[in-house]
Design an enzyme around this catalytic site. Structure first.
Site, PDB file in Angstrom:
ATOM      1  NE  ARG A 149      -3.521   0.017   2.004  1.00  0.00           N
ATOM      2  CZ  ARG A 149      -4.063  -0.923   3.048  1.00  0.00           C
ATOM      3  NH1 ARG A 149      -4.004  -0.883   4.253  1.00  0.00           N
ATOM      4  NH2 ARG A 149      -5.006  -1.858   2.453  1.00  0.00           N
ATOM      5  CE1 TYR A 150       0.478   4.346   4.360  1.00  0.00           C
ATOM      6  CE2 TYR A 150       0.820   2.037   5.208  1.00  0.00           C
ATOM      7  CZ  TYR A 150       0.104   3.319   5.425  1.00  0.00           C
ATOM      8  OH  TYR A 150      -0.914   3.347   6.195  1.00  0.00           O
ATOM      9  NE  ARG A 170       5.207   2.156   6.184  1.00  0.00           N
ATOM     10  CZ  ARG A 170       4.703   3.473   5.693  1.00  0.00           C
ATOM     11  NH1 ARG A 170       5.396   3.935   4.799  1.00  0.00           N
ATOM     12  NH2 ARG A 170       3.835   3.897   6.293  1.00  0.00           N
ATOM     13  CB  CYS A 202      -3.643 -16.621  15.724  1.00  0.00           C
ATOM     14  SG  CYS A 202      -3.565 -15.587  14.323  1.00  0.00           S
ATOM     15  CB  CYS A 256      -8.123 -11.807  18.950  1.00  0.00           C
ATOM     16  SG  CYS A 256      -6.437 -12.429  19.340  1.00  0.00           S
ATOM     17  CB  CYS A 262      -9.104 -11.068  14.269  1.00  0.00           C
ATOM     18  SG  CYS A 262      -7.678 -11.120  13.016  1.00  0.00           S
ATOM     19  NE  ARG A 274      -4.063  -8.606   7.867  1.00  0.00           N
ATOM     20  CZ  ARG A 274      -3.019  -8.354   8.781  1.00  0.00           C
ATOM     21  NH1 ARG A 274      -2.312  -9.094   9.474  1.00  0.00           N
ATOM     22  NH2 ARG A 274      -2.328  -6.876   8.615  1.00  0.00           N
ATOM     23  CG  ASP A 287      -9.488  -1.943  11.056  1.00  0.00           C
ATOM     24  OD1 ASP A 287      -9.335  -0.902  11.084  1.00  0.00           O
ATOM     25  OD2 ASP A 287      -8.460  -2.903  11.260  1.00  0.00           O
ATOM     26  CG  ASP A 291      -5.475   0.794   8.646  1.00  0.00           C
ATOM     27  OD1 ASP A 291      -4.971   1.241   7.446  1.00  0.00           O
ATOM     28  OD2 ASP A 291      -4.616  -0.023   8.902  1.00  0.00           O
ATOM     29  CE  LYS A 311      -1.095   0.902  10.399  1.00  0.00           C
ATOM     30  NZ  LYS A 311      -0.622   0.119   9.112  1.00  0.00           N
TER      31      LYS A 311
END
Ligand SMILES: *Cc1c(COP(=O)(O)O)cnc(C)c1O
Ligand code: SF4
Length: 360
Positions: A89-90, A93, A102, A106, A109, A111, A269, A306, A313
């Protein structure tokens, strides 16, 4: 067998097991589990003290996950993905999704759409991702993420980091892992020996509540920090868990004590199945307001949203600018006093009024 492997082997992954342990009904948990799988380490489950406490809320499926509004991929991570597993995206990076697993799934989450699905990362995806990073010389920072990269075996972690470190244009490598919180035993001497080979390496972890910090998680952070790895923390603002200025400040102070520097607080999000965790933006601003100036600057993370659809962000701060014109800027400090500062670098009599302060 190493303790972390036992923890993974013995993790609670069925609605029946969790219902039995917590003496609650299995039916609702089953419904949620069919949509968003459940997984909890025995270690983390043990931290629960009572129903609906902050540990419970992060770990135990809630029927509300099946209702409410949201998007599967609000940040367009797949849309901004030139090859599977890479989000670019950037310009300088990339996010590199290396593990579908995981220690815990969670409940909030971002994702949710893909963690726990073994198909979401294959060996060829890893190789293609590395080759993409090699070809793109504008990339100087790789964020190794998932899922959780530390759920991979030592050898795989060693391989991925070795490949990335061998790329001349990669200046820094970051790893995002929640294992210091949900599976602190994963931080073993042998893992640290591997990580140490790849400096400059940074780790961001994910503590959300003071109760996430235990002697075990403290020891995990000590081992990482003693390996020369700067540690950061990314929390998510979660209703009923940490949407409270006092709780948040305690968390941030405790993080510094275990050598973890608060980095981000994320606004939750707009993810499907997480609406019950969302707070207002005002709440996030209130939390920052209660921190800046009132405690060590080191304890103050950036509060970020975000932006939906891959906007990236955006950091928010309570607006300190009361007025800004050609002559001066009027600023409000943490005690709500007003200060004038010249707009120009050249101090003339007309704008040399910074020596006095007005109270609101
Ligand atoms: C968060 C994120 C990054 C890293 O952002 P920083 O502000 O540098 O920590 C990079 N790529 C994507 C897609 C991200 O979501
Ligand atoms: S550890 Fe991170 S990626 Fe994994 S379920 Fe929790 S929030 Fe999601």
């Amino acid at each position: 067998m190493e303790e972390w492997k036992k923890q993974v082997r013995d993790s609670i992954t069925t609605p029946q097991k969790v219902a039995d342990i917590l003496s609650i009904s299995c039916e609702e948990i089953s419904k949620v589990h069919n949509e968003f799988p459940l997984r909890i380490t025995p270690y983390y489950l043990n931290l629960i003290e009572e129903k609906d406490d902050p540990i419970w809320k992060q770990a135990i499926p809630d029927i509300q996950e099946l209702y409410g509004s949201g998007f599967d991929d609000p940040l367009h991570e797949e849309h901004d993905s030139p090859v599977k597993g890479i989000t670019h995206r950037y310009p300088d990076r990339v996010l590199f999704y290396v593990s579908p697993f995981c220690a815990m799934y969670c409940r909030f989450c971002t994702r949710k759409r893909k963690v726990s699905d073994p198909q979401s990362v294959k060996e060829t995806d890893l190789l293609n991702g590395i080759s993409y990073i090699k070809r793109h010389t504008e990339i100087r920072d790789v964020i190794v993420s998932g899922g959780d990269p530390f759920l991979l075996q030592d050898e795989t972690i060693d391989f991925i980091l070795g490949q990335l470190r061998a790329i001349p244009h990669i200046e820094i490598i970051r790893i995002g892992t929640r294992t210091p919180v949900t599976l602190p035993h994963r931080i073993t001497p042998s893992l640290c020996t591997i990580l140490k080979k790849y400096h400059p390496l940074f780790i961001n972890t994910h503590f959300n509540h003071p109760k996430d910090i235990t002697p075990e998680s403290k020891e995990a952070c000590r081992m990482l920090a003693d390996s020369g790895i700067p540690l950061g923390n990314q929390s998510v603002l979660l209703k009923g868990v940490n949407d409270d200025p006092v709780v948040m400040k305690v968390l941030l102070h405790k993080l510094l004590q275990i050598r973890v520097r608060p980095y981000y607080i994320y606004q939750a999000d707009l993810v499907t199945g997480t609406e019950h965790f969302r707070t207002t933006v005002q709440k996030g601003l209130e939390i920052i307001q209660n921190l800046r100036g009132h405690t060590s600057g080191l304890a103050v993370p950036h509060y970020v949203i975000d932006a939906p659809n891959g906007g990236g962000k955006i950091a928010l701060i309570p607006n300190p600018v009361v007025e800004h014109n050609d002559d001066e800027i009027v600023l409000r400090n943490y005690e709500k006093n007003l200060y004038r500062y010249p707009s120009s670098t050249c101090l003339q009599e007309s704008n040399c009024s910074m020596a006095f302060a007005d109270s609101e």
